[in-house]
Design an enzyme around this catalytic site. Structure first.
Site, PDB file in Angstrom:
ATOM      1  N   TYR A 154       0.800  -1.164   0.020  1.00 20.75           N
ATOM      2  CA  TYR A 154      -0.130   0.006   0.101  1.00 20.75           C
ATOM      3  C   TYR A 154       0.906   1.433  -0.023  1.00 20.75           C
ATOM      4  O   TYR A 154       0.720   2.283  -0.678  1.00 20.75           O
ATOM      5  CB  TYR A 154      -0.728  -0.018   1.309  1.00 20.75           C
ATOM      6  N   LYS A 158       0.705   4.137  -2.908  1.00 24.18           N
ATOM      7  CA  LYS A 158       0.483   5.364  -2.613  1.00 24.18           C
ATOM      8  C   LYS A 158       1.609   6.498  -2.865  1.00 24.18           C
ATOM      9  O   LYS A 158       1.347   7.557  -3.264  1.00 24.18           O
ATOM     10  CB  LYS A 158       0.126   5.665  -1.197  1.00 24.18           C
TER      11      LYS A 158
HETATM   12  P1  NAP Z   1     -13.331   2.063   1.397  1.00 25.40           P
HETATM   13  O1  NAP Z   1     -14.511   2.441   2.374  1.00 25.40           O
HETATM   14  O2  NAP Z   1     -13.199   0.669   1.520  1.00 25.40           O
HETATM   15  O3  NAP Z   1     -14.028   2.365   0.041  1.00 25.40           O
HETATM   16  C1  NAP Z   1     -13.180   1.923  -0.963  1.00 25.40           C
HETATM   17  C2  NAP Z   1     -14.171   1.988  -2.296  1.00 25.40           C
HETATM   18  O4  NAP Z   1     -13.298   1.370  -3.463  1.00 25.40           O
HETATM   19  C3  NAP Z   1     -15.191   0.760  -2.098  1.00 25.40           C
HETATM   20  O5  NAP Z   1     -16.548   1.019  -2.329  1.00 25.40           O
HETATM   21  C4  NAP Z   1     -14.694  -0.460  -2.747  1.00 25.40           C
HETATM   22  O6  NAP Z   1     -15.610  -1.376  -3.202  1.00 25.40           O
HETATM   23  C5  NAP Z   1     -14.141   0.137  -4.208  1.00 25.40           C
HETATM   24  N1  NAP Z   1     -13.267  -0.665  -4.630  1.00 25.40           N
HETATM   25  C6  NAP Z   1     -12.146  -1.587  -4.240  1.00 25.40           C
HETATM   26  N2  NAP Z   1     -11.540  -1.887  -5.264  1.00 25.40           N
HETATM   27  C7  NAP Z   1     -12.035  -1.527  -6.506  1.00 25.40           C
HETATM   28  C8  NAP Z   1     -11.907  -2.022  -7.776  1.00 25.40           C
HETATM   29  N3  NAP Z   1     -11.067  -2.520  -8.421  1.00 25.40           N
HETATM   30  N4  NAP Z   1     -12.790  -1.124  -8.566  1.00 25.40           N
HETATM   31  C9  NAP Z   1     -13.881  -0.231  -8.325  1.00 25.40           C
HETATM   32  N5  NAP Z   1     -13.861  -0.088  -7.175  1.00 25.40           N
HETATM   33  C10 NAP Z   1     -13.184  -0.709  -6.193  1.00 25.40           C
HETATM   34  O7  NAP Z   1     -12.214   2.922   1.577  1.00 25.40           O
HETATM   35  P2  NAP Z   1     -12.027   4.325   1.990  1.00 25.40           P
HETATM   36  O8  NAP Z   1     -11.421   4.518   3.317  1.00 25.40           O
HETATM   37  O9  NAP Z   1     -13.268   5.102   1.590  1.00 25.40           O
HETATM   38  O10 NAP Z   1     -10.861   5.011   1.134  1.00 25.40           O
HETATM   39  C11 NAP Z   1     -10.829   5.552  -0.138  1.00 25.40           C
HETATM   40  C12 NAP Z   1      -9.524   6.042  -0.717  1.00 25.40           C
HETATM   41  O11 NAP Z   1      -8.850   6.704   0.069  1.00 25.40           O
HETATM   42  C13 NAP Z   1      -8.807   4.503  -0.650  1.00 25.40           C
HETATM   43  O12 NAP Z   1      -7.883   4.681  -2.084  1.00 25.40           O
HETATM   44  C14 NAP Z   1      -7.985   4.552   0.410  1.00 25.40           C
HETATM   45  O13 NAP Z   1      -6.396   4.073   0.115  1.00 25.40           O
HETATM   46  C15 NAP Z   1      -7.591   6.336   0.477  1.00 25.40           C
HETATM   47  N6  NAP Z   1      -7.300   6.226   2.129  1.00 25.40           N
HETATM   48  C16 NAP Z   1      -8.350   6.163   2.995  1.00 25.40           C
HETATM   49  C17 NAP Z   1      -7.395   6.491   4.170  1.00 25.40           C
HETATM   50  C18 NAP Z   1      -8.669   6.151   5.482  1.00 25.40           C
HETATM   51  O14 NAP Z   1      -8.204   6.508   6.738  1.00 25.40           O
HETATM   52  N7  NAP Z   1      -9.610   5.704   5.115  1.00 25.40           N
HETATM   53  C19 NAP Z   1      -6.398   7.065   4.569  1.00 25.40           C
HETATM   54  C20 NAP Z   1      -5.604   7.391   3.481  1.00 25.40           C
HETATM   55  C21 NAP Z   1      -6.176   7.080   2.181  1.00 25.40           C
HETATM   56  P3  NAP Z   1     -15.874  -2.787  -2.355  1.00 25.40           P
HETATM   57  O15 NAP Z   1     -16.379  -2.246  -1.092  1.00 25.40           O
HETATM   58  O16 NAP Z   1     -17.172  -3.278  -3.126  1.00 25.40           O
HETATM   59  O17 NAP Z   1     -14.853  -3.410  -2.489  1.00 25.40           O
END
Ligand code: NAP
Length: 254
Positions: A154, A158
């Site tokens: 990851y 990133k």
């Molecule tokens: P999340 O709640 O897990 O949402 C991610 C979404 O991406 C889900 O709806 C998932 O669908 C979808 N997804 C996964 N694989 C995919 C694919 N191959 N094609 C299309 N859609 C796909 O995550 P989040 O926390 O909102 O994170 C969103 C972004 O921010 C990510 O890139 C994450 O790495 C980044 N981020 C998050 C945090 C944090 O603290 N939350 C911090 C830094 C960066 P399914 O559920 O159906 O798999």
């Protein structure tokens, strides 16, 4: 009022978490939004929620790591709304493990979703942006880009997104297209809830632990990221490109 008014936006991973809040915010600010996600039903219900609130959105089912899926989703969006001006590369997965236990599949899936996904969506979207001489590409990096135990895959992905962002900024700037990245710290979503549970804690404990170590003394929320996306996506932000904003409550300053 310019902002994102009447622009067409595509948010990958838009059915839940950060992506869902970004989709809601862009729609509330006047954009027409394509909510792209793996699951067709959840993409459609998020689009329906936005429409019920008075916005304009459609759900698009696609796996961002598959070229034919992304192409079909972009084609549908452009046919429906007449263009594509804002791309938010947000879809993501975690497959955390210490290096000595990380499998090839853990490595490959994370690279495919974050890096190949952002590459494909940016490449396919930019054709429409270059044609319109206008575009905003915003990619979701992470504080993990700086290194994080258990996240060799990851962290690499990133950090890679930051390199991609700077290169897109150089190549696409002459065509009116900016590219920027956001590096969130801890944001409360299903992703961080799963991480908390995997290490034997709860999201509440994780929130408190984060709050005690950042200057602003609270955990992050999807709306904090949606606000930053709205800033980069606005027409008025056209002189800002190749940048990475850390939205992390000031992590590392204390
Ligand atoms: P999340 O709640 O897990 O949402 C991610 C979404 O991406 C889900 O709806 C998932 O669908 C979808 N997804 C996964 N694989 C995919 C694919 N191959 N094609 C299309 N859609 C796909 O995550 P989040 O926390 O909102 O994170 C969103 C972004 O921010 C990510 O890139 C994450 O790495 C980044 N981020 C998050 C945090 C944090 O603290 N939350 C911090 C830094 C960066 P399914 O559920 O159906 O798999």
């Amino acid at each position: 009022m310019a902002g994102v008014q009447d622009r067409v936006a595509l948010v990958t991973g838009g059915a839940q978490g950060i992506g869902a809040e970004v989709a809601r915010r862009l729609a509330a600010d006047g954009a027409k939004v394509g909510v792209l996600d793996l699951n067709a039903d959840s993409a459609k219900s998020m689009a329906d929620e936005i429409s019920a609130a008075g916005g304009t959105a459609i759900g698009l089912a696609a796996d961002v790591s598959k070229r034919e899926d992304v192409q079909a989703a972009v084609d549908t969006l452009v046919a429906e709304f007449g263009g594509l001006h804002i791309l938010v590369n947000n879809a993501g997965v975690l497959r955390d493990n210490l290096l000595f236990k990380m499998t090839d599949d853990d490595w490959t899936l994370v690279m495919d979703v974050h890096l190949r996904g952002a590459f494909l969506a940016s490449q396919i979207a930019q054709r429409h942006m270059v044609e319109a001489k206008y575009g905003r590409i915003i990619s979701m990096s992470s504080t993990s880009a700086l290194g994080n135990r258990g996240q060799a895959n990851y962290s690499t992905a990133k950090a890679g997104l930051q390199g991609l962002t700077k290169t897109l900024a150089i190549e696409l700037g002459p065509f009116g297209v900016t590219a920027n990245a956001i590096a969130p710290g801890f944001i409360e979503t299903a992703m961080t809830k799963a991480t908390a549970e995997r290490v034997g804690g709860s999201i509440e404990q994780m929130r408190e632990a984060v709050a005690s170590t950042v200057p602003v003394r609270r955990g992050g929320l999807p709306a904090d990221i949606a606000n930053t996306v709205a800033f980069f996506a606005a027409e008025e932000s056209g002189y800002i490109t190749g940048q990475v904003i850390y939205v992390d409550g000031g992590r590392g300053l204390l």
